[in-house]
Each structure stands twice: as C-alpha cells, then as structure tokens.
Design a protein around this motif. Structure first.
Motif, PDB file in Angstrom:
ATOM      1  N   PRO A  65       0.883  -1.280   0.221  1.00  0.00           N
ATOM      2  CA  PRO A  65       0.019  -0.013   0.080  1.00  0.00           C
ATOM      3  C   PRO A  65       0.793   1.116   0.099  1.00  0.00           C
ATOM      4  O   PRO A  65       2.040   1.131   0.675  1.00  0.00           O
ATOM      5  CB  PRO A  65      -0.859   0.052   1.240  1.00  0.00           C
ATOM      6  N   VAL A  66       0.272   2.291  -0.627  1.00  0.00           N
ATOM      7  CA  VAL A  66       0.971   3.569  -0.520  1.00  0.00           C
ATOM      8  C   VAL A  66      -0.149   4.628  -0.231  1.00  0.00           C
ATOM      9  O   VAL A  66      -1.224   4.700  -0.737  1.00  0.00           O
ATOM     10  CB  VAL A  66       1.472   4.016  -2.061  1.00  0.00           C
ATOM     11  N   PHE A  67       0.251   5.568   0.768  1.00  0.00           N
ATOM     12  CA  PHE A  67      -0.697   6.592   1.227  1.00  0.00           C
ATOM     13  C   PHE A  67       0.191   7.791   1.222  1.00  0.00           C
ATOM     14  O   PHE A  67       1.483   7.980   1.049  1.00  0.00           O
ATOM     15  CB  PHE A  67      -0.803   6.284   2.576  1.00  0.00           C
ATOM     16  N   GLU A  68      -0.653   8.974   0.728  1.00  0.00           N
ATOM     17  CA  GLU A  68      -0.064  10.238   0.430  1.00  0.00           C
ATOM     18  C   GLU A  68      -0.525  11.202   1.867  1.00  0.00           C
ATOM     19  O   GLU A  68      -1.979  10.974   2.080  1.00  0.00           O
ATOM     20  CB  GLU A  68      -0.294  10.997  -0.875  1.00  0.00           C
ATOM     21  N   VAL A  69       0.166  11.871   2.388  1.00  0.00           N
ATOM     22  CA  VAL A  69      -0.285  12.539   3.369  1.00  0.00           C
ATOM     23  C   VAL A  69       0.062  14.051   2.898  1.00  0.00           C
ATOM     24  O   VAL A  69       1.352  14.607   3.144  1.00  0.00           O
ATOM     25  CB  VAL A  69       0.240  12.179   4.642  1.00  0.00           C
ATOM     26  N   MET A  70      -1.134  14.864   2.766  1.00  0.00           N
ATOM     27  CA  MET A  70      -0.653  16.393   2.298  1.00  0.00           C
ATOM     28  C   MET A  70      -0.853  17.120   3.811  1.00  0.00           C
ATOM     29  O   MET A  70      -1.956  16.889   4.407  1.00  0.00           O
ATOM     30  CB  MET A  70      -1.515  16.909   1.727  1.00  0.00           C
ATOM     31  N   VAL A  71       0.065  17.853   4.260  1.00  0.00           N
ATOM     32  CA  VAL A  71       0.061  18.535   5.446  1.00  0.00           C
ATOM     33  C   VAL A  71       0.588  20.033   5.306  1.00  0.00           C
ATOM     34  O   VAL A  71       1.520  20.556   4.252  1.00  0.00           O
ATOM     35  CB  VAL A  71       0.996  17.850   6.648  1.00  0.00           C
ATOM     36  N   ARG A  72      -0.125  21.209   6.105  1.00  0.00           N
ATOM     37  CA  ARG A  72       0.478  22.286   5.945  1.00  0.00           C
ATOM     38  C   ARG A  72       2.122  22.468   6.124  1.00  0.00           C
ATOM     39  O   ARG A  72       2.356  21.805   6.910  1.00  0.00           O
ATOM     40  CB  ARG A  72      -0.362  23.305   6.978  1.00  0.00           C
ATOM     41  N   ARG A  73       2.568  23.277   5.296  1.00  0.00           N
ATOM     42  CA  ARG A  73       4.074  23.426   5.353  1.00  0.00           C
ATOM     43  C   ARG A  73       4.442  23.709   6.838  1.00  0.00           C
ATOM     44  O   ARG A  73       5.580  23.168   7.247  1.00  0.00           O
ATOM     45  CB  ARG A  73       4.548  24.472   4.509  1.00  0.00           C
ATOM     46  N   SER A  74       3.782  24.361   7.518  1.00  0.00           N
ATOM     47  CA  SER A  74       4.261  24.778   9.009  1.00  0.00           C
ATOM     48  C   SER A  74       4.226  23.703  10.043  1.00  0.00           C
ATOM     49  O   SER A  74       4.729  23.571  11.041  1.00  0.00           O
ATOM     50  CB  SER A  74       3.333  26.072   9.491  1.00  0.00           C
ATOM     51  N   LEU A  75       3.471  22.615   9.817  1.00  0.00           N
ATOM     52  CA  LEU A  75       3.314  21.326  10.428  1.00  0.00           C
ATOM     53  C   LEU A  75       4.000  20.266   9.792  1.00  0.00           C
ATOM     54  O   LEU A  75       4.119  19.205  10.427  1.00  0.00           O
ATOM     55  CB  LEU A  75       1.678  20.963  10.739  1.00  0.00           C
ATOM     56  N   ALA A  76       4.869  20.193   8.879  1.00  0.00           N
ATOM     57  CA  ALA A  76       5.603  19.052   8.061  1.00  0.00           C
ATOM     58  C   ALA A  76       6.556  18.632   8.884  1.00  0.00           C
ATOM     59  O   ALA A  76       6.696  17.454   9.195  1.00  0.00           O
ATOM     60  CB  ALA A  76       6.005  19.649   6.812  1.00  0.00           C
ATOM     61  N   ASP A  77       7.555  19.417   9.590  1.00  0.00           N
ATOM     62  CA  ASP A  77       8.259  19.091  10.388  1.00  0.00           C
ATOM     63  C   ASP A  77       8.033  18.169  11.601  1.00  0.00           C
ATOM     64  O   ASP A  77       8.420  17.109  11.950  1.00  0.00           O
ATOM     65  CB  ASP A  77       9.367  19.954  10.819  1.00  0.00           C
TER      66      ASP A  77
END
Length: 195
Positions: A163-175
């Motif tokens: 399986p492959v999931f993609e998680v899009m997150v706001r840049r400010s929360l990426a780290d």
C-alpha cells in the motif's frame, strides 16, 4: 535583474526514513489548486471536465489521469494536483472557461508538503495517530479524506494497493508530523534502517 524565487521543502534538512516494511519520504513539490463551485451548474461542471479531462469525484474520492489528480474534499470543493509549474496555466484556463459562473480556483501550492508512506507497516503506523478506519474494504484505492493525524490537520489519500498513502500537510506542520511519524514507527516495533 532579480533571480526567480526558488521553492524549498519544509523538510529539506531531514532525510527519508527507511524502516523495515515501511518507507516515509517527502514527495517533490507539485502544483495544487483549490477549486470551489456548484456541481448543479452545468457551465461549471462542463468547464472543469473539458479542462481536466476528468469527472469531478464526490467527497472523499479521487480521480486520476496521466496529468492530474482530483481530490473531492466536500460537495463543492476539490483539490487539483498537477506537475509543479502547470498550475498557473490551468488556473487561468479554468477562470476563462467559468466566465461569469459562480466558481473559484486558487493556487495553494506553496502551502503544503506531501509525505508518502508505503509498505506493509503503513496502515499500522497511520492508525497510531488517525481515527479513520484504514482497512482496505473501507479506505481503498481512490479514497481520500480530510482528518487529523497526530493532531495535525491533513489530507490523506490512498494512492495504490502496495500500500501507498499520501499525506498532505500544511508546510508549518511538516517537520512536526515527520518527527511524529518517525517516532511512532519505532513505537510500533519497526527498527531504524541500518540499526
């Protein structure tokens, strides 16, 4: 003459994490357009279909072709994912096609980072911080959802059955999310690659 602005990843200082049965990596930047409109308006749906060569999916579903992914976020909201740099022309073409129809398209490319989580341990890892039922019968290929992952607002997409999931997150929360995923991977029994 000034030099063009260069996009930089919010995770540029962190390496991909390879763990047995699991890979967490940042995907390259891409164009992301937020699209709002009413599917009851024929001009809107015909304009979008002619520009993107896809039917608009309903909420929590996606549609994909060789150039574009469309994520259904709400009955009147979608994200259009394109190759980096293609979003400006697509947005301009959509605005022209909409004419005076009530609709909006906004470039939000610089607001997100996208993480790919793949491998046999991907579901187990995501389940540590997400209340969505990730079983393949419920959340299979072509599904997407806006949810919380480790208290961070994300858009989660099941990209394929490996399986492959993609998680899009706001840049400010990426780290923050990257570090949480890495720590949670250890907590569920995965060892760091090379350890």
């Amino acid at each position: 003459m000034s030099s063009p602005v260069q996009s930089q990843s919010p995770l540029s200082m962190i390496a991909d994490a390879g763990l047995p049965g699991l890979l967490i990596r940042e995907l390259p930047a891409r164009g992301i357009l937020n699209l709002r409109g009413q599917t009851e308006q024929k001009v809107f749906t015909e304009a979008v279909s002619s520009m993107v060569a896809l039917e608009l999916p309903g909420p929590n579903a996606s549609a994909v072709n060789d150039k574009l992914t469309v994520l259904g976020l709400a009955p009147d909201e979608w994200l259009l994912l394109t190759a980096a740099g293609d979003q400006a022309d697509l947005a301009a073409d959509l605005r022209t096609a909409f004419g005076s129809t009530f609709a909006a398209v906004t470039d939000v490319s610089s607001g997100y980072a996208t993480l790919e989580i793949s491998g046999a341990g991907a579901r187990e890892l995501l389940a540590r911080g997400c209340s969505i039922d990730l079983h393949p019968r419920v959340f299979g290929t072509g599904r997407c959802v806006q949810t919380l992952l480790a208290k961070a607002g994300v858009i989660l997409m099941y990209a394929d059955d490996r399986p492959v999931f993609e998680v899009m997150v706001r840049r400010s929360l990426a780290d923050y999310l990257w570090r949480w995923l890495h720590d949670a991977a250890r907590d569920v029994g995965f060892a760091r690659a090379g350890a």
